[in-house]
Structure formats: C-alpha cells, structure tokens
Motif scaffolding. Structure first.
Motif, short mmCIF file in Angstrom:
data_model
loop_
_atom_site.label_atom_id
_atom_site.label_comp_id
_atom_site.label_asym_id
_atom_site.label_seq_id
_atom_site.Cartn_x
_atom_site.Cartn_y
_atom_site.Cartn_z
N PHE A 153 -28.83 -2.49 5.06
CA PHE A 153 -27.63 -2.89 5.80
C PHE A 153 -27.00 -4.11 5.14
O PHE A 153 -27.68 -5.07 4.79
CB PHE A 153 -28.00 -3.21 7.24
CG PHE A 153 -26.84 -3.59 8.11
CD1 PHE A 153 -25.86 -2.67 8.45
CD2 PHE A 153 -26.72 -4.89 8.62
CE1 PHE A 153 -24.80 -3.02 9.27
CE2 PHE A 153 -25.66 -5.24 9.43
CZ PHE A 153 -24.70 -4.31 9.76
N ILE A 154 -25.68 -4.07 5.00
CA ILE A 154 -24.93 -5.24 4.54
C ILE A 154 -24.13 -5.77 5.72
O ILE A 154 -23.37 -5.02 6.36
CB ILE A 154 -24.00 -4.90 3.34
CG1 ILE A 154 -23.15 -6.12 2.95
CG2 ILE A 154 -23.11 -3.70 3.63
CD1 ILE A 154 -23.95 -7.28 2.41
N SER A 155 -24.30 -7.03 6.05
CA SER A 155 -23.68 -7.60 7.25
C SER A 155 -22.51 -8.50 6.90
O SER A 155 -22.35 -8.94 5.76
CB SER A 155 -24.71 -8.39 8.06
OG SER A 155 -25.09 -9.56 7.36
N ASN A 187 -32.76 -3.48 8.55
CA ASN A 187 -33.17 -3.77 7.18
C ASN A 187 -32.01 -4.42 6.43
O ASN A 187 -31.30 -3.78 5.65
CB ASN A 187 -33.62 -2.49 6.48
CG ASN A 187 -34.10 -2.73 5.05
OD1 ASN A 187 -34.40 -3.87 4.68
ND2 ASN A 187 -34.17 -1.68 4.27
N GLY A 188 -31.79 -5.70 6.70
CA GLY A 188 -30.67 -6.42 6.09
C GLY A 188 -30.90 -6.70 4.63
O GLY A 188 -32.03 -6.87 4.17
N SER A 189 -29.81 -6.74 3.87
CA SER A 189 -29.91 -6.96 2.43
C SER A 189 -30.10 -8.43 2.07
O SER A 189 -30.39 -8.75 0.93
CB SER A 189 -28.63 -6.45 1.74
OG SER A 189 -27.52 -7.26 2.09
N GLY A 190 -29.90 -9.33 3.04
CA GLY A 190 -29.98 -10.76 2.74
C GLY A 190 -28.68 -11.34 2.26
O GLY A 190 -28.52 -12.55 2.16
N GLN A 191 -27.72 -10.47 1.96
CA GLN A 191 -26.40 -10.93 1.52
C GLN A 191 -25.40 -10.72 2.66
O GLN A 191 -25.55 -9.81 3.47
CB GLN A 191 -25.95 -10.16 0.28
CG GLN A 191 -24.59 -10.61 -0.25
CD GLN A 191 -24.32 -10.06 -1.63
OE1 GLN A 191 -25.24 -9.84 -2.42
NE2 GLN A 191 -23.06 -9.82 -1.94
N ALA A 197 -25.79 -0.92 -0.68
CA ALA A 197 -26.34 -0.86 0.68
C ALA A 197 -26.06 0.54 1.20
O ALA A 197 -25.20 1.25 0.68
CB ALA A 197 -25.72 -1.92 1.58
N ASP A 198 -26.78 0.93 2.23
CA ASP A 198 -26.59 2.27 2.80
C ASP A 198 -25.61 2.27 3.97
O ASP A 198 -24.92 3.27 4.20
CB ASP A 198 -27.94 2.82 3.29
CG ASP A 198 -28.97 2.91 2.18
OD1 ASP A 198 -28.65 3.50 1.13
OD2 ASP A 198 -30.08 2.37 2.37
N VAL A 199 -25.57 1.16 4.70
CA VAL A 199 -24.79 1.10 5.93
C VAL A 199 -24.13 -0.27 6.05
O VAL A 199 -24.72 -1.29 5.66
CB VAL A 199 -25.68 1.34 7.18
CG1 VAL A 199 -24.83 1.40 8.44
CG2 VAL A 199 -26.50 2.62 7.04
#
Length: 358
Positions: free
Chosen positions: A229-231, A257-261, A278-280
């Motif tokens: 996940f990209i937030s 499952n965050g990407s950290g970015q 990212a997937d979502v």
C-alpha cells in the motif's frame, strides 16, 4: 486589461554520473511507442525524424547498457522493462511535483498582475490537491486566482492568520464520518466564524492495477490481502479519511502492508500504483482513471471552500460565487471522473451541511 497568463512546463533531465543525459524528447518518444507500438508513429508524434528517434533509442540503451525498446520484425515495437521504468519514473516525478509547479505558476502570475495597471482583483486560495479546484484559475475571468496547494490544517491556519482569502475543506457525505473529521480541526474552527461555500462532491476509494487482485472487493478484503500500500502524507485530509474508514470497520491500521513512503497528491499515489511500485493506493477516482487503474469506491465527500466573512469583501465573494456557477466550469467538472457539482455557490455552515446529509 491584461488577461494573459504564463504557464511553467518543466522538462525533467535524467543525467548519469558521467554527465551523459537523456534528452527530454526521449520520454515523449517512449510514450509514443507505448501507445502506438510503432517507432514511425511515435517519432511523428514527438515531432522528430525516424533517424533521430532511432539514434535517441540507441544512445539511451548504450548509456545504461540495456535496450529501451524491443523491436521485432513484423510485430512492431514495445518498451523494454528498462524503457517502462524510465517512462514511469518521469510520470512519477511529474505527478509528485506538478502541484508545486502549479503553485509557483500562480505566484508568478500574481506578481505579474500586481505590476500591471487596471488588474483584476486577486483571490488567494489555499487548497487541498484536487481536480476540480485546479480548474478555477483556468476558467476565472473576473478574478485572478492565486492557488496554493496546502493540507487542510495548513490552509485553515493560513485563513485564520489572514494569509489567504479562501481555503478548501472536505467532509464525507456520511454524517458520522463528517463529525469525526471535524474533530481533527476543532482548534482551528473553534471561534465559529467560518462559513462554507459548496462546490463539488468527489468519490474516494482504492486504486489497483486493472484486472489484478480481483479478490479485493472491500476494505476488509484489502486489509487481509497483504498487498503493498502507498499512502498519502500523514496530515492530508485523504489520509485522515482512510484511517477513519479503517476504524469504522473495526480494522487495524497495522494490518496494512504500507510501503513506508508517503505521497502528497492523488496523482502521485495513482502513478506509484500504476508503475508497479505498490499494489494499492487510496485516492480520488479521477486519479485512478488518469492512470488506467481499477477503482473501488469507499466514500464520497463534499469538497468545499471556506472563508471568514470579516476577511472577504462582498464583491470578491460575489465574483467567486459567479465563477463557481459558470457554465464553462460546470461543464468541465462534469467531465472529471468521480466529480459532480454540489449546489455550487451555496453558502452554509458545518451543522447545516451535515444535517442535509442525514
């Protein structure tokens, strides 16, 4: 009266440690090959000769040591994995920095207007990134709109200090979520002097690459999927909304499952997902459509303008309401996926707005 506006269109330069660089036109060439599958058509669309296009591709491949394009006799051309990554890198740079460039453009045009005689009145607007609000400077004729992109807390703080005339604010159309969003900004809105101007509604939801992850049909499905996940940035209204949606459904934010970015615009989130990094993502439907992504709607929200009557003249307010109801603007909003006019120009308050959604 001077009505011309300047636009800033940067050209990204990719340069190696040895000083070798990819000419900006190379990215238009790669884009054309991706879209048409033909080098000849791509060269024509980029405005260069076939020979120049061939030399650019060869030189680019030589610099890195891998081909940018795969060409098969009788089967046309397609981007290599390297060509895809280069093109997506350019798209992500543009998506991430584009709103900042737009803000700089607004500042420049405002400064030019101030130097000219008989200029139009300037309205300073601090707003969250959005596809409808970006149309205001393009359509405005009676006003010069100085649009600066800010998160909601920054925008309202600037409004309270008198550093802008109008700010934006977005509230979910779900009354329960709307009250929870408001609770995040109570310190900034506590004096009760703010008024709202209705503008548009927009749809927010999950963005996924087209045809992938069909098992994700809800926020719960996603939280259990383990997909990357990209937030949005921590202080964005969209990030606050996403966290509240998780809370509303009893889902643990730590299960994501965050990407950290973090990204600062809807466009940048969509580009990040579309590029495969990212997937979502979570954002507005317009961004998903821009990058050809699937969209799973999770919320609808009012995108509003907010002002303090003591800081905004009646004349400026009248011009703004006229702009929000302009047929040209409404027609363009109708063409933006997921956006709809929302009784534009109607002045209301927080309680009245939430009550109207009951």
């Amino acid at each position: 009266m001077h009505n011309k506006k300047l636009n800033i269109s940067p050209a990204w330069i990719f340069r190696t440690a040895n000083g070798e660089l990819f000419e900006p036109i190379l990215f238009r060439l790669l884009e054309g090959i991706r879209d048409t599958g033909k080098l000849t058509a791509a060269a024509t669309n980029a405005g260069i000769s076939y020979r120049h296009a061939w030399n650019l591709l060869n030189r680019g491949g030589h610099i890195i040591g891998l081909p940018l394009v795969i060409m098969r006799k009788g089967q046309g051309s397609q981007l290599s994995p390297l060509g895809e990554k280069l093109l997506w890198a350019e798209h992500r740079v543009d998506a991430r920095l584009g709103p900042q460039i737009d803000s700089m453009t607004a500042e420049l045009n405002d400064q030019i207007q101030q130097l000219l005689a008989n200029t139009k009145p300037t309205l300073r607007l601090h707003a969250s990134h959005g596809y409808a609000v970006a149309l205001l400077p393009e359509v405005a004729e009676q006003l010069n709109i100085n649009l600066q992109y800010r998160n909601p807390a920054e925008a309202i703080s600037a409004l309270n200090r008198g550093e802008c005339d109008i700010a934006s604010f977005h509230l979910p159309t779900c009354p329960q979520l709307a009250r929870q969003v408001l609770s995040h900004y109570l310190d900034l809105l506590s004096d009760g002097s703010h008024r709202l101007i209705r503008f548009v509604t927009r749809r927010e939801g999950l963005m996924l690459r087209k045809g992938e992850h069909p098992q994700v049909r809800s926020l719960k499905d996603f939280s259990e999927s383990g997909l990357r996940f990209i937030s949005r940035d921590l202080h964005s209204g969209t990030r606050i909304l996403f966290n509240l949606l998780l809370e509303q459904q009893g889902l643990d934010a730590n299960s994501i499952n965050g990407s950290g970015q973090q990204e600062f615009t809807h466009t940048a989130v969509a580009a990040f997902v579309a590029s495969g990094m990212a997937d979502v993502g979570f954002g507005v439907q317009a961004a998903a459509d821009q990058f050809g992504l699937d969209f799973l709607e999770l919320a609808c929200e009012h995108y509003l303008l907010i002002y303090r009557p003591e800081h905004l003249s009646q004349s400026a307010l009248d011009h703004l309401i006229e702009l929000l109801r302009a047929p040209e603007l409404l027609e363009r909003i109708d063409s933006v996926p997921g956006y709809q006019p929302d009784q534009p120009g109607q002045i209301t308050g927080f309680d009245e707005l939430i009550a109207s959604d009951q």
